[in-house]
Structure formats: structure tokens, C-alpha cells
Design an enzyme around this catalytic site. Structure first.
Site, PDB file in Angstrom:
ATOM      1  N   THR A  45     -41.753  -6.220  -0.305  1.00 27.55           N
ATOM      2  CA  THR A  45     -42.949  -7.058  -1.328  1.00 27.55           C
ATOM      3  C   THR A  45     -42.925  -8.292  -2.095  1.00 27.55           C
ATOM      4  O   THR A  45     -41.346  -8.746  -2.238  1.00 27.55           O
ATOM      5  CB  THR A  45     -43.351  -6.154  -1.879  1.00 27.55           C
ATOM      6  N   SER A  46     -42.859  -9.292  -2.023  1.00 26.91           N
ATOM      7  CA  SER A  46     -43.294 -10.415  -2.306  1.00 26.91           C
ATOM      8  C   SER A  46     -42.848  -9.754  -4.377  1.00 26.91           C
ATOM      9  O   SER A  46     -43.799  -9.074  -4.464  1.00 26.91           O
ATOM     10  CB  SER A  46     -44.545 -11.715  -2.848  1.00 26.91           C
ATOM     11  N   THR A  47     -42.145 -10.569  -5.274  1.00 31.68           N
ATOM     12  CA  THR A  47     -42.385 -10.509  -6.712  1.00 31.68           C
ATOM     13  C   THR A  47     -43.613  -9.458  -7.590  1.00 31.68           C
ATOM     14  O   THR A  47     -43.367  -8.937  -7.953  1.00 31.68           O
ATOM     15  CB  THR A  47     -41.487 -11.244  -7.141  1.00 31.68           C
ATOM     16  N   GLU A  78     -45.585  -8.837  -5.738  1.00 29.55           N
ATOM     17  CA  GLU A  78     -47.188  -6.944  -5.349  1.00 29.55           C
ATOM     18  C   GLU A  78     -46.140  -6.205  -6.314  1.00 29.55           C
ATOM     19  O   GLU A  78     -45.447  -5.848  -7.114  1.00 29.55           O
ATOM     20  CB  GLU A  78     -46.839  -6.618  -3.530  1.00 29.55           C
TER      21      GLU A  78
END
Length: 198
Positions: free
Chosen positions: A11-13, A15
């Protein structure tokens, strides 16, 4: 040769934790013997992905939930597939248009190519709309840009530095990048040196 199913999720930071947990659940349900998870934006360095690509062996299959969890672009995707092929490792995507797609078959490769192209097109269209929105907001005088997060925390960073904290500890405590901490410390040292000369 029958190998192991190795799962990778990202996941992106920005999310939610729920996104990572959902990927863990899907990878576990798919029968992955080992699962690697990381929080990293699509453009930042992905150390865990590098570990996974180093770990997989001939006969293994790398399993992901969606293409955009693995690759930044269609070109990047095929670079990864090429590297996996060279090691005798397959790639399986669990949710590609409702189908499970495996690169060990010609049909799987074709479907992967088509969907990767669509995913990249969609991403580029989103970025184009974002740029147009920013340009319009600037023209209307409404665009403020990103808040300078690190700059706003300069005093806190310097206080922690004086307390003997390392740049890594400061970055973690304040939620900013380590490079930003180094810049703050260096700027402060330069300013102090200049004041001493004056």
C-alpha cells in the site's frame, strides 16, 4: 518443478492499514507459503519488493492481488516479468478483470499485457486531470500547494537533535523524511557558523 507460492502486497504510505490486511487475507486464501508486505508509494524505493525478487527460486510463483501493487508502468511490469522468467519464476495476479492470470501460459501473458496497458492509461489520465485541476486552481488564485511539512517542524527537529536523538529517530518521531532532518540540521549548523563569523 513444483515450487512455492510467494505473496507480495503493497500500500502507499497514505493508504489505510485495511488495504494491506485485505491483501494479506487474499494472498493467504490463495495458498501463499510466505507473504511479504510493505508500505511504500509507487515512486519510492521498494526494499521489500527487492527482497522478494531476490528470494524467489526456480519453480516458485510470485502472487499479487493487483498489477498496480507490483509495477509502476507497463514497461516496469515487463521488466519484473523478464527478471522472474530468468529465474524460472511465474507471476500470478489474483484480481485481473475477475480472473486469476498466470504468466506461465501464453493466454495469461496476453491478458496481463492488455490489462497493464489499461492500468497505465488510466493512471496517466488521472495525472492529466490532476495537472489540469492544479493549473485551473492556479489561474483562479486558489492553489496553495503542499504545506511544507518538514519546514513547519524545524524547531521540533532541532530540539530533538540537541537532546541527542539520531536523524532516524527524529524522522520517525516527527513523521518526516530522514533527508529532511539532515537538511534542517545542516541549515542550522550553517546559520550558526555564519552568525559566529558575524
Amino acid at each position: 518443478m513444483s515450487g512455492a507460492l510467494i505473496g507480495y502486497g503493497r500500500t502507499s504510505t497514505t493508504e489505510q492499514e485495511a488495504g494491506l490486511e485485505a491483501q494479506r487475507r487474499d494472498l493467504t486464501a490463495a495458498g501463499c507459503a510466505k507473504i511479504y508486505l510493505e508500505r511504500a508509494s509507487a515512486v519510492s524505493e521498494r526494499r521489500v519488493l527487492r527482497q522478494v525478487l531476490d528470494y524467489v527460486r526456480d519453480g516458485d510463483t510470485l502472487v499479487i492481488t493487483k498489477i498496480d501493487r507490483l509495477a509502476r508502468s507497463t514497461v516496469n511490469l515487463w521488466e519484473i516479468v523478464r527478471d522472474l522468467d530468468a529465474k524460472g519464476v511465474g507471476l500470478r495476479v489474483l484480481n485481473l478483470g475477475g480472473e486469476v492470470v498466470d504468466t506461465r501460459s501464453a493466454t495469461g501473458r496476453l491478458i496481463l499485457t492488455i490489462f497493464a496497458g489499461f492500468a497505465q492509461f488510466e493512471r496517466e489520465m488521472m495525472l492529466e486531470r490532476q495537472r489540469e485541476g492544479i493549473a485551473k486552481a492556479k489561474a483562479d488564485g486558489k492553489y496553495k500547494g503542499r504545506k511544507p511539512t518538514a519546514r513547519a517542524k524545524t524547531a521540533d527537529a532541532l530540539n530533538l537533535h540537541q537532546e541527542g536523538k539520531t536523524p532516524t529517530e527524529i524522522a520517525k518521531a516527527l513523521g518526516i523524511g530522514r533527508a529532511s532532518v539532515y537538511r534542517i540540521i545542516e541549515a542550522a549548523a550553517g546559520s550558526n557558523a555564519q552568525n559566529a563569523v558575524l
